[in-house]
Scaffold this motif. Structure first.
Motif, PDB file in Angstrom:
ATOM      1  N   ASP A  47       0.698  -1.199   0.104  1.00 33.37           N
ATOM      2  CA  ASP A  47       0.021  -0.056   0.187  1.00 33.37           C
ATOM      3  C   ASP A  47       0.663   1.223  -0.182  1.00 33.37           C
ATOM      4  N   GLY A  48       1.918   1.185   0.044  1.00 33.09           N
ATOM      5  CA  GLY A  48       2.892   2.312   0.483  1.00 33.09           C
ATOM      6  C   GLY A  48       3.514   2.830  -0.970  1.00 33.09           C
ATOM      7  N   LYS A  49       3.270   2.284  -2.022  1.00 35.80           N
ATOM      8  CA  LYS A  49       3.743   2.637  -3.242  1.00 35.80           C
ATOM      9  C   LYS A  49       2.410   3.091  -4.019  1.00 35.80           C
ATOM     10  N   THR A  50       1.972   4.553  -4.142  1.00 29.60           N
ATOM     11  CA  THR A  50       1.030   4.659  -4.982  1.00 29.60           C
ATOM     12  C   THR A  50       1.100   5.641  -6.110  1.00 29.60           C
ATOM     13  N   TRP A  51       0.233   5.585  -6.944  1.00 29.68           N
ATOM     14  CA  TRP A  51       0.471   6.273  -8.193  1.00 29.68           C
ATOM     15  C   TRP A  51       0.358   7.908  -7.910  1.00 29.68           C
ATOM     16  N   ARG A  52      -0.250   8.260  -6.800  1.00 30.77           N
ATOM     17  CA  ARG A  52      -0.342   9.602  -6.569  1.00 30.77           C
ATOM     18  C   ARG A  52       1.172  10.167  -5.656  1.00 30.77           C
ATOM     19  N   GLY A  53       1.481   9.176  -4.792  1.00 31.46           N
ATOM     20  CA  GLY A  53       2.861   9.598  -4.434  1.00 31.46           C
ATOM     21  C   GLY A  53       3.996   9.660  -5.394  1.00 31.46           C
ATOM     22  N   THR A  54       3.843   8.766  -6.475  1.00 28.37           N
ATOM     23  CA  THR A  54       5.049   8.625  -7.603  1.00 28.37           C
ATOM     24  C   THR A  54       4.882   9.934  -8.263  1.00 28.37           C
ATOM     25  N   LEU A  55       3.761  10.337  -8.631  1.00 23.47           N
ATOM     26  CA  LEU A  55       3.408  11.478  -9.495  1.00 23.47           C
ATOM     27  C   LEU A  55       4.077  12.768  -8.497  1.00 23.47           C
ATOM     28  N   ILE A  56       3.502  12.835  -7.409  1.00 24.59           N
ATOM     29  CA  ILE A  56       3.910  13.957  -6.679  1.00 24.59           C
ATOM     30  C   ILE A  56       5.186  14.045  -6.510  1.00 24.59           C
ATOM     31  N   GLY A  57       5.861  12.916  -6.063  1.00 19.50           N
ATOM     32  CA  GLY A  57       7.233  12.758  -5.656  1.00 19.50           C
ATOM     33  C   GLY A  57       8.118  13.264  -6.851  1.00 19.50           C
ATOM     34  N   THR A  58       7.677  12.689  -8.113  1.00 27.56           N
ATOM     35  CA  THR A  58       8.525  12.959  -9.369  1.00 27.56           C
ATOM     36  C   THR A  58       8.400  14.577  -9.718  1.00 27.56           C
ATOM     37  N   ALA A  59       7.140  15.145  -9.556  1.00 25.04           N
ATOM     38  CA  ALA A  59       6.639  16.611  -9.630  1.00 25.04           C
ATOM     39  C   ALA A  59       7.780  17.367  -8.809  1.00 25.04           C
ATOM     40  N   ALA A  60       7.740  17.000  -7.539  1.00 20.34           N
ATOM     41  CA  ALA A  60       8.626  17.737  -6.444  1.00 20.34           C
ATOM     42  C   ALA A  60       9.964  17.914  -6.790  1.00 20.34           C
ATOM     43  N   GLY A  61      10.557  16.559  -7.097  1.00 22.08           N
ATOM     44  CA  GLY A  61      12.003  16.614  -7.512  1.00 22.08           C
ATOM     45  C   GLY A  61      12.331  17.265  -8.767  1.00 22.08           C
ATOM     46  N   THR A  62      11.637  17.081  -9.659  1.00 18.19           N
ATOM     47  CA  THR A  62      11.688  17.988 -11.086  1.00 18.19           C
ATOM     48  C   THR A  62      11.439  19.592 -10.928  1.00 18.19           C
ATOM     49  N   ALA A  63      10.815  19.839 -10.086  1.00 18.50           N
ATOM     50  CA  ALA A  63      10.408  21.278  -9.734  1.00 18.50           C
ATOM     51  C   ALA A  63      11.611  21.763  -8.854  1.00 18.50           C
ATOM     52  N   LEU A  64      12.039  20.909  -7.956  1.00 17.09           N
ATOM     53  CA  LEU A  64      13.251  21.395  -7.288  1.00 17.09           C
ATOM     54  C   LEU A  64      14.514  21.638  -8.028  1.00 17.09           C
ATOM     55  N   ALA A  65      14.641  20.820  -8.899  1.00 19.15           N
ATOM     56  CA  ALA A  65      15.880  20.686 -10.196  1.00 19.15           C
ATOM     57  C   ALA A  65      15.678  22.002 -10.932  1.00 19.15           C
ATOM     58  N   LEU A  66      14.702  22.251 -11.372  1.00 15.52           N
ATOM     59  CA  LEU A  66      14.436  23.535 -12.146  1.00 15.52           C
ATOM     60  C   LEU A  66      14.588  25.047 -11.262  1.00 15.52           C
ATOM     61  N   GLY A  67      14.015  24.806 -10.027  1.00 15.29           N
ATOM     62  CA  GLY A  67      14.274  25.885  -8.985  1.00 15.29           C
ATOM     63  C   GLY A  67      15.838  26.042  -8.701  1.00 15.29           C
ATOM     64  N   LEU A  68      16.411  25.162  -8.605  1.00 16.01           N
ATOM     65  CA  LEU A  68      17.826  25.003  -8.098  1.00 16.01           C
ATOM     66  C   LEU A  68      18.620  25.537  -9.567  1.00 16.01           C
ATOM     67  N   THR A  69      18.305  25.245 -10.583  1.00 17.54           N
ATOM     68  CA  THR A  69      18.973  25.756 -11.833  1.00 17.54           C
ATOM     69  C   THR A  69      18.756  27.382 -11.768  1.00 17.54           C
ATOM     70  N   GLN A  70      17.600  27.946 -11.326  1.00 16.41           N
ATOM     71  CA  GLN A  70      17.487  29.308 -11.358  1.00 16.41           C
ATOM     72  C   GLN A  70      18.342  29.949 -10.161  1.00 16.41           C
ATOM     73  N   VAL A  71      18.546  29.404  -9.140  1.00 14.44           N
ATOM     74  CA  VAL A  71      19.313  29.934  -7.986  1.00 14.44           C
ATOM     75  C   VAL A  71      20.863  29.604  -8.247  1.00 14.44           C
ATOM     76  N   THR A  72      21.072  28.923  -9.077  1.00 18.02           N
ATOM     77  CA  THR A  72      22.602  28.198  -8.828  1.00 18.02           C
ATOM     78  C   THR A  72      23.537  29.283  -9.002  1.00 18.02           C
ATOM     79  N   PRO A  73      23.378  30.393  -9.820  1.00 23.78           N
ATOM     80  CA  PRO A  73      24.501  31.438  -9.892  1.00 23.78           C
ATOM     81  C   PRO A  73      24.567  32.278  -8.624  1.00 23.78           C
ATOM     82  N   SER A  74      23.570  32.502  -8.017  1.00 24.28           N
ATOM     83  CA  SER A  74      23.920  33.120  -6.581  1.00 24.28           C
ATOM     84  C   SER A  74      24.461  32.231  -5.726  1.00 24.28           C
ATOM     85  N   VAL A  75      23.908  31.061  -5.500  1.00 19.15           N
ATOM     86  CA  VAL A  75      24.347  30.261  -4.635  1.00 19.15           C
ATOM     87  C   VAL A  75      25.806  29.922  -4.927  1.00 19.15           C
ATOM     88  N   SER A  76      26.154  29.537  -6.005  1.00 18.31           N
ATOM     89  CA  SER A  76      27.459  29.271  -6.474  1.00 18.31           C
ATOM     90  C   SER A  76      28.528  30.826  -6.112  1.00 18.31           C
TER      91      SER A  76
END
Length: 181
Positions: A47-76
């Motif tokens: 029961d711990g592996k759900t379609w919703r969890g997989t979709l939201i987890g993937t979306a969250a990680g992808t969104a984070l990657a794109l957000g990190l790319t935006q702040v990379t110059p400042s953080v670097s």
């Protein structure tokens, strides 16, 4: 690359893979991926592996990657070290791969008779890393080979289990997890 720079680079590069399973837990629930099916008398995934969890987890990680790319110059600039940026394909590969790695681990746990939440040392700490790295390589091979050099991979493989144990222990102590692993 200096040792500290390599560690910072490695952790930054893996952030989109570190987040998806946490997001899936927070947003999970819903229909299990295995639909309740069994194999050999045991649930395929549980029961711990759900379609919703997989979709939201993937979306969250992808969104984070794109957000990190935006702040990379400042953080670097603030850290005084170079950091990798993420293409959509790289971010999606890391995030979805992390989810697939965890799903694969659940499959292996069920086949070995372990129930949901049962410890499986080694696998519990590196399942999502293997999935993330494999999918990132397939999705963005040039980015992968530029980002994950051998020293960076060593840091990822050594640091991730330590981070995993520490963060899960903290979550357990705070009452956010039922098990400390």
């Amino acid at each position: 690359m200096e040792t500290v720079d390599t560690v910072v680079w490695a952790l930054w590069a893996m952030l989109p893979a570190y987040i998806p399973n946490n997001a899936a837990v927070l947003a999970g629930g819903g229909r299990p991926i295995d639909g309740g099916r069994t194999w050999g008398g045991r649930r395929v995934l549980g029961d711990g592996k759900t379609w919703r969890g997989t979709l939201i987890g993937t979306a969250a990680g992808t969104a984070l990657a794109l957000g990190l790319t935006q702040v990379t110059p400042s953080v670097s600039a603030a850290l005084g070290t170079d950091l990798p940026t993420f293409s959509l394909r790289a971010g999606l590969g890391l995030a979805f791969g992390a989810m697939l790695g965890d799903i694969g681990a659940s499959f292996l746990k069920r086949r070995t008779g372990r129930e949901r939440g049962a410890a499986f040392p080694g696998l519990d700490q590196l399942d999502f890393v293997v999935g993330a790295l494999l999918c990132a390589f397939v999705a963005a091979p040039s980015w992968f080979t530029e980002t994950f050099t051998l020293p960076v991979l060593v840091v990822v493989v050594v640091a991730t289990p330590v981070l995993h144990v520490v963060t899960n222990g903290i979550a357990y102590l705070l009452g956010l997890k039922n098990e400390p692993w």
